[in-house]
Design an enzyme around this catalytic site. Sequence first.
Site, PDB file in Angstrom:
ATOM      1  N   LYS A 196       0.829  -1.203   0.000  1.00 42.12           N
ATOM      2  CA  LYS A 196       0.000   0.000   0.000  1.00 42.12           C
ATOM      3  C   LYS A 196       0.866   1.255   0.000  1.00 42.12           C
ATOM      4  CE  LYS A 196      -1.652  -1.611   3.753  1.00 42.12           C
ATOM      5  NZ  LYS A 196      -2.371  -1.895   5.026  1.00 42.12           N
TER       6      LYS A 196
ATOM      7  N   THR B 100      -8.471   8.519   9.002  1.00 38.87           N
ATOM      8  CA  THR B 100      -7.961   7.300   8.379  1.00 38.87           C
ATOM      9  C   THR B 100      -7.634   6.232   9.409  1.00 38.87           C
ATOM     10  OG1 THR B 100      -5.726   8.261   8.415  1.00 38.87           O
ATOM     11  CG2 THR B 100      -7.022   8.539   6.393  1.00 38.87           C
TER      12      THR B 100
ATOM     13  N   GLY C  82      -7.710   3.018  11.238  1.00 40.61           N
ATOM     14  CA  GLY C  82      -8.196   1.677  10.938  1.00 40.61           C
ATOM     15  C   GLY C  82      -8.315   1.349   9.468  1.00 40.61           C
ATOM     16  N   THR C  83      -7.739   2.162   8.588  1.00 37.76           N
ATOM     17  CA  THR C  83      -7.885   1.876   7.155  1.00 37.76           C
ATOM     18  C   THR C  83      -7.199   0.576   6.763  1.00 37.76           C
ATOM     19  OG1 THR C  83      -6.018   3.369   6.753  1.00 37.76           O
ATOM     20  CG2 THR C  83      -8.228   4.245   6.375  1.00 37.76           C
ATOM     21  N   GLY C  84      -6.030   0.284   7.361  1.00 37.27           N
ATOM     22  CA  GLY C  84      -5.346  -0.969   7.040  1.00 37.27           C
ATOM     23  C   GLY C  84      -6.152  -2.174   7.468  1.00 37.27           C
ATOM     24  N   CYS C  85      -6.718  -2.118   8.665  1.00 35.32           N
ATOM     25  CA  CYS C  85      -7.570  -3.205   9.158  1.00 35.32           C
ATOM     26  C   CYS C  85      -8.787  -3.376   8.251  1.00 35.32           C
ATOM     27  CB  CYS C  85      -8.048  -2.909  10.576  1.00 35.32           C
ATOM     28  SG  CYS C  85      -6.746  -2.639  11.800  1.00 35.32           S
TER      29      CYS C  85
END
Length: 336
Positions: free
Chosen positions: A188, A240, A242-245
């Site tokens: 990412k 943003t 928690g965007t990865g989760c």
Amino acid sequence: MPAHSRPPVALSIAGTDPSGGAGIHADLKAFTARAVYGTTVITALVAQNTHGVSRVYPIDTDFVADQFASVLDDMPVDASKTGMLGSRALVELAVDRAARTREDGSSHLGFFTVDPVMVATSGHRLLESDAVTAVRDLLTPVAQLITPNLPEAALLLGDEVTEAADVSQQRAQAVELVRRGSRAVLLKGGHMDGDRLVDVLAVAAATGTSAAAAASGEWVQDGDVVLREFHHRRIATPHTHGTGCTLSAAITAETAAAVHAGRDMSSPDAIAEVVASALAYLARAIGSGSGWRLAYDPADAHGPVDHLVDLTSHVRGPHGQGQQDQGRHGQGQGEA
């Protein structure tokens, strides 16, 4: 059990977030939004909110093992993901469960996605130092897909490796991670500067398969690895958290639905399709929550995304305003 007699089942192996934006809480919301049945194995109790992590309370490994048994001995899991694992013992436990197979030879964890959560955005370390080696050497090789951000990718490649500074380096690091044992990598690009973001998908493939993928025009071949890029605009918002989760959960949900429907997930195109769908969902969720204000003190607060954007857009606009009287539908503002 006939496939049509149950919904797709997804499993999240991660820590908690009492503020609801990340971890297990975000994963369950994303599973629901993507129409799969969510199950969990909780690895740590985390005190965090929009301002960061204040405390992590580890859970005994034997109790985590009991949670695995509670789910895996009772339900067929189509796809699973790891988030925060915290310790080497928990990494090794996840690796062991991924290696266990059903009668048909498939993993008990189904399509296995690893989100290598190591450090929170606030800087709070979420993985013990001796666990990093276990993630590098043991966990990523048993995953069908890993979803690191730029700092995590550099750490997976080595303690002295610096994070990619441009897309060319991003591609090179994604390829190197595949060659070190990861079957597929979604690297990412959100940590890079600029109005346009690039996420790089690199997939290991047999010679014939990779040649066919490259010939399609959507992939670029680099030896035994094929690459595909997803370009999208950056949405101007601090929210943003928690965007990865959320992204890895959405990928897990999409793969759970695909596996449940009997789709072969071994091809680069199959992986790219679920990644594209998950990225598009995340863009809508970020866009819809971009104007929210949940924290009492907005200074330095990083709010969550709108996980339920697709379920509630007919009653809420992109910033949470009621739309019923106006007769129009709120839409996410991102593009993937």
